[in-house]
Design a protein around this motif. Structure first.
Motif, PDB file in Angstrom:
ATOM      1  N   THR A  45       0.833  -1.202   0.000  1.00 61.34           N
ATOM      2  CA  THR A  45       0.000   0.000   0.000  1.00 61.34           C
ATOM      3  C   THR A  45       0.866   1.250   0.000  1.00 61.34           C
ATOM      4  O   THR A  45       0.588   2.227  -0.719  1.00 61.34           O
ATOM      5  CB  THR A  45      -0.950   0.011   1.208  1.00 61.34           C
ATOM      6  OG1 THR A  45      -1.834  -1.118   1.123  1.00 61.34           O
ATOM      7  CG2 THR A  45      -1.780   1.284   1.252  1.00 61.34           C
ATOM      8  N   ASP A  83      -5.385   8.473   5.987  1.00 60.13           N
ATOM      9  CA  ASP A  83      -4.055   7.985   6.368  1.00 60.13           C
ATOM     10  C   ASP A  83      -2.948   8.808   5.715  1.00 60.13           C
ATOM     11  O   ASP A  83      -1.896   9.037   6.323  1.00 60.13           O
ATOM     12  CB  ASP A  83      -3.894   6.520   5.975  1.00 60.13           C
ATOM     13  CG  ASP A  83      -4.662   5.590   6.889  1.00 60.13           C
ATOM     14  OD1 ASP A  83      -5.221   6.060   7.898  1.00 60.13           O
ATOM     15  OD2 ASP A  83      -4.722   4.380   6.596  1.00 60.13           O
ATOM     16  N   LEU A 129      -5.393   8.821   0.771  1.00 62.49           N
ATOM     17  CA  LEU A 129      -5.522   7.408   1.100  1.00 62.49           C
ATOM     18  C   LEU A 129      -6.445   7.349   2.305  1.00 62.49           C
ATOM     19  O   LEU A 129      -6.083   7.830   3.384  1.00 62.49           O
ATOM     20  CB  LEU A 129      -4.165   6.781   1.426  1.00 62.49           C
ATOM     21  CG  LEU A 129      -4.205   5.270   1.728  1.00 62.49           C
ATOM     22  CD1 LEU A 129      -4.587   4.481   0.477  1.00 62.49           C
ATOM     23  CD2 LEU A 129      -2.853   4.784   2.270  1.00 62.49           C
ATOM     24  N   ARG A 163      -9.579   5.388   4.803  1.00 63.02           N
ATOM     25  CA  ARG A 163     -10.172   4.151   5.312  1.00 63.02           C
ATOM     26  C   ARG A 163     -11.576   4.476   5.800  1.00 63.02           C
ATOM     27  O   ARG A 163     -11.777   5.435   6.550  1.00 63.02           O
ATOM     28  CB  ARG A 163      -9.326   3.562   6.436  1.00 63.02           C
ATOM     29  CG  ARG A 163      -7.914   3.181   6.002  1.00 63.02           C
ATOM     30  CD  ARG A 163      -7.108   2.547   7.128  1.00 63.02           C
ATOM     31  NE  ARG A 163      -5.703   2.423   6.772  1.00 63.02           N
ATOM     32  CZ  ARG A 163      -5.161   1.375   6.156  1.00 63.02           C
ATOM     33  NH1 ARG A 163      -5.941   0.359   5.831  1.00 63.02           N
ATOM     34  NH2 ARG A 163      -3.879   1.338   5.877  1.00 63.02           N
ATOM     35  N   THR A 221     -10.582   0.420   2.084  1.00 61.57           N
ATOM     36  CA  THR A 221      -9.516   1.398   1.864  1.00 61.57           C
ATOM     37  C   THR A 221      -9.629   1.909   0.438  1.00 61.57           C
ATOM     38  O   THR A 221      -9.937   1.142  -0.487  1.00 61.57           O
ATOM     39  CB  THR A 221      -8.135   0.757   2.069  1.00 61.57           C
ATOM     40  OG1 THR A 221      -7.969   0.415   3.452  1.00 61.57           O
ATOM     41  CG2 THR A 221      -7.009   1.709   1.667  1.00 61.57           C
ATOM     42  N   SER A 240      -9.958   1.050  -4.879  1.00 58.13           N
ATOM     43  CA  SER A 240     -10.520   0.777  -3.556  1.00 58.13           C
ATOM     44  C   SER A 240     -10.882  -0.689  -3.434  1.00 58.13           C
ATOM     45  O   SER A 240     -11.101  -1.389  -4.429  1.00 58.13           O
ATOM     46  CB  SER A 240     -11.770   1.643  -3.309  1.00 58.13           C
ATOM     47  OG  SER A 240     -12.791   1.313  -4.232  1.00 58.13           O
ATOM     48  N   THR A 299     -10.099  -3.468   3.148  1.00 58.72           N
ATOM     49  CA  THR A 299      -8.801  -3.162   3.762  1.00 58.72           C
ATOM     50  C   THR A 299      -7.967  -4.425   3.960  1.00 58.72           C
ATOM     51  O   THR A 299      -6.751  -4.414   3.734  1.00 58.72           O
ATOM     52  CB  THR A 299      -9.022  -2.454   5.114  1.00 58.72           C
ATOM     53  OG1 THR A 299      -9.713  -1.223   4.875  1.00 58.72           O
ATOM     54  CG2 THR A 299      -7.704  -2.168   5.801  1.00 58.72           C
ATOM     55  N   PHE A 301      -6.285  -5.180   0.658  1.00 60.77           N
ATOM     56  CA  PHE A 301      -5.775  -4.094  -0.165  1.00 60.77           C
ATOM     57  C   PHE A 301      -4.351  -4.341  -0.656  1.00 60.77           C
ATOM     58  O   PHE A 301      -4.034  -4.064  -1.821  1.00 60.77           O
ATOM     59  CB  PHE A 301      -5.856  -2.762   0.582  1.00 60.77           C
ATOM     60  CG  PHE A 301      -5.844  -1.574  -0.334  1.00 60.77           C
ATOM     61  CD1 PHE A 301      -6.995  -1.201  -1.019  1.00 60.77           C
ATOM     62  CD2 PHE A 301      -4.696  -0.823  -0.519  1.00 60.77           C
ATOM     63  CE1 PHE A 301      -6.997  -0.106  -1.880  1.00 60.77           C
ATOM     64  CE2 PHE A 301      -4.679   0.272  -1.376  1.00 60.77           C
ATOM     65  CZ  PHE A 301      -5.832   0.629  -2.059  1.00 60.77           C
TER      66      PHE A 301
END
Length: 250
Positions: A46, A149, A169, A171, A176, A200, A203, A206
């Motif tokens: 990520t 984030d 970025l 959540r 995410t 997307s 999470t 991801f």
């Protein structure tokens, strides 16, 4: 304008896809402990995906490829926008500008790329970001809180253009999303040109999505030869266009 050679692209894809599983595993190992140069809140694939969205190279020794190739998407108005999707994904032409919306068939994953948004007025890049984020929330039915984030906001003049970049970025719920916008305001014409990239998914998945879906699709677009690359979609390749980001001028 030279035609895009899909036979060469297909041949290249078939060659690299033969060992795609091994290459993606090797790439994942190289990014397993990756630390972002731009955002201390994320690590691993990520973080690499965030940095790469800002033009920083990834420490990969092999090309990310589709491990389980499915159908092929080719845009009817802009054939240069063409790539192979992973099995279980579908691609649809964007209706607000030349681009593509890719969905996993369970509607849990989105990959969106719109290089040709145009407005005949000045548009604040933060308004484009808000629109894309809200569309993600609506798609997933999310109505609660969200956290940011990583965030980027930058603007600089360049000739008759004001160039801006804004990325998030985020959540939200169990998902995410990465939203990356580049915009160019032409002060002489009073027009805004923008490109939109969105990715997307859950999470928990991801990092895997970055390695097996998002990066492999993105890398296919990079195969386009510079002699046919047309950033502003005006029919003139960038190499022959004095204003490669302005469809009103060549």
């Amino acid at each position: 304008m030279k035609s895009f050679n899909y036979l060469e692209l297909l041949l290249a894809f078939l060659i690299v896809s033969a060992c795609s599983s091994d290459s993606n595993n090797n790439n994942r190992n190289q990014l397993a402990n990756f630390t972002s140069q731009l955002c201390e809140n994320v690590t691993g694939p990520t973080a690499g995906y965030w940095d790469n969205a800002h033009g920083l190279p990834l420490p990969l020794t092999q090309i990310p490829t589709i491990a389980n190739p499915g159908q092929q998407f080719i845009h009817s108005q802009y054939p240069q926008l063409g790539f192979t999707l992973p099995n279980g994904y579908s691609g649809f032409e964007n209706q607000q500008g030349i681009g593509v919306n890719v969905f996993r068939n369970d509607n849990q994953v989105v990959w969106r790329y719109v290089p040709g948004l145009t407005s005949l007025s000045q548009v604040n890049i933060l308004d484009i970001v808000a629109t894309e984020v809200n569309q993600l929330f609506a798609f997933y039915g999310h109505t609660g809180n969200f956290s940011v984030d990583c965030e980027t906001n930058a603007t600089q003049p360049q000739g008759s253009f004001i160039i801006s970049k804004s990325s998030r970025l985020i959540r939200f719920g169990n998902f995410t999303g990465l939203v990356d916008i580049n915009s160019y305001f032409d002060t002489s014409l009073g027009s805004t040109f923008a490109s939109v990239s969105v990715a997307s998914g859950p999470t928990a998945e991801f990092d895997n999505l970055v390695m097996n879906t998002f990066l492999p699709i993105h890398w296919q677009l990079l195969i386009i030869d510079n002699s046919v690359r047309d950033s502003d979609l005006d029919g003139t390749p960038d190499t022959q266009d004095n204003f490669p980001f302005d469809p009103q001028r060549q």
